[in-house]
Design a protein around this motif. Structure first.
Motif, PDB file in Angstrom:
ATOM      1  N   ILE A 125       7.730 -18.567  31.456  1.00  0.00           N
ATOM      2  CA  ILE A 125       9.124 -18.304  30.882  1.00  0.00           C
ATOM      3  C   ILE A 125       9.671 -16.849  31.813  1.00  0.00           C
ATOM      4  CG2 ILE A 125       8.915 -19.372  28.891  1.00  0.00           C
ATOM      5  CD1 ILE A 125       8.152 -16.352  27.694  1.00  0.00           C
ATOM      6  N   TRP A 242      14.231 -19.898  28.479  1.00  0.00           N
ATOM      7  CA  TRP A 242      13.486 -21.181  28.850  1.00  0.00           C
ATOM      8  C   TRP A 242      14.305 -21.268  30.232  1.00  0.00           C
ATOM      9  CZ3 TRP A 242       9.514 -21.677  26.233  1.00  0.00           C
ATOM     10  CH2 TRP A 242       9.589 -21.450  24.781  1.00  0.00           C
ATOM     11  N   THR A 250      11.792 -26.466  31.817  1.00  0.00           N
ATOM     12  CA  THR A 250      10.739 -25.250  32.200  1.00  0.00           C
ATOM     13  C   THR A 250       9.558 -25.678  32.604  1.00  0.00           C
ATOM     14  OG1 THR A 250      12.025 -23.987  30.537  1.00  0.00           O
ATOM     15  CG2 THR A 250       9.721 -23.308  30.792  1.00  0.00           C
TER      16      THR A 250
END
Ligand code: FE
Length: 338
Positions: A125, A242, A250
């Motif tokens: 992330i 994300w 992602t």
């Protein structure tokens, strides 16, 4: 004479032990060690009567040990984190293909290869400092190479498996040239030379030393669940994205395992992998490190992950991540991402 008798007794004992070992033992080499592991393993023994001999060590250490032991290795299963490390073992032809209708039914196709299976997943992330970086500027991995973010990007070493696996996904989606341009852009934006792990990047973002960083989701989840005021202060400074929700999704990496080619207890090894795909084991396995199960129907109740919410994941096959590792390392080297 006396010692001769003793020697024979010893041999008899050993062969008796060997016979039992054939049936009721599993030798597990594991690079994972979390609190929930005890329940994870003891339930397997309870269900099957198979005792687990666990060798736990760091990822690279275990791989080295397996290499040194070669054909004489007692290992039945190698369990580790990151597609890159499983790929390494696979490349060294350590695994044997496993045919299991249970695994095929439970594990999604993109989460397995012919030789090894993923059992939990983590996302890579973007975390950013809410007071120095705008959300709109950090929506995609590609954005981190934008000159807008000059002097703001922090990330761990380019030779770390987490970044190699991300790069491997980018090579698959964008091609080698664009991935290299991306890596060069990242390097040009570095706030400092890469150092430390993902948690260090998160802390540096909160402290304002960096504006934005990449981190695996479980490091953030761990801090979100921490009761230490210092960790709570860090989390309060952060925005979380994300990445690539409007494009490829992602990037997701995995923990996984395979059956060794030289496994002395092959049937037990397959039973163990099938157990890891069961509802209960999936929960233990994922919860142990704030990850998500790979079996779609299994739900965990993790307050931090629930707070982070749902996201679209990249569904590239884990074997492809593995395949591109060497290419990506060369790209990062050329780009100067040390
Ligand atoms: Fe990690």
């Amino acid at each position: 004479m006396q010692s001769f008798k003793l020697a024979i007794a010893a041999v008899l004992c050993l062969s008796a032990f060997g016979a039992t070992a054939q049936e009721k033992v599993l030798n597990l080499y594991s690079a994972r060690h979390y609190q929930t592991d005890e329940a994870l393993y003891s339930n397997f023994t309870k269900q099957t009567g198979i005792k687990i001999n666990r060798i736990e060590a760091g990822e690279n250490e275990l791989l080295e040990r397996l290499r040194n032991e070669g054909a004489n290795s007692p290992a039945d299963v190698f369990l580790t984190v990151d597609a890159a490390r499983l790929a390494k073992a696979d490349e060294l032809q350590m695994f044997q293909p496993v045919k299991s209708s249970v695994l095929e039914a439970r594990i999604p196709a993109h989460m397995r290869t012919a030789d090894w299976y993923a059992f939990s997943q983590r996302a890579r992330i973007i975390v950013y400092n809410k007071s120095t970086v705008k959300t709109a500027d950090v929506q995609n991995y590609e954005d981190l190479a934008n000159p807008k973010l000059k002097g703001k990007v922090c990330v761990r070493s380019g030779s770390h498996p987490y970044n190699l696996s991300l790069g491997a996904a980018l090579v698959e989606h964008l091609g080698e040239q664009k991935t290299e341009a991306w890596a060069r852009g990242m390097v040009a934006n570095f706030a400092r030379a890469p150092k430390g792990g993902d948690t260090d990047q998160i802390k540096a973002v909160a402290a304002g030393e960096c504006g934005v960083a990449l981190a695996n989701s479980y490091y953030l989840a761990r801090m979100m669940r921490s009761e230490k005021p210092a960790d709570q202060q860090v989390v309060a400074q952060l925005g979380v994205v994300w990445p690539n929700q409007k494009t490829t999704g992602t990037h997701v990496n995995i923990s996984g395992a395979g059956v060794m080619k030289t496994a002395p207890n092959k049937a037990n090894a397959i039973k163990f992998l099938e157990y890891l795909a069961s509802d209960q084991a999936q929960v233990y396995f994922a919860d142990g490190n704030n990850e998500w199960p790979v079996v779609a129907s299994v739900k965990t109740s993790n307050p931090a992950l629930e707070k982070l919410g749902k996201f679209k994941a990249d569904t590239i096959n884990v074997g492809k991540l593995a395949k591109n590792q060497a290419t990506v390392q060369k790209i990062y080297d050329r780009a100067g991402w040390k």
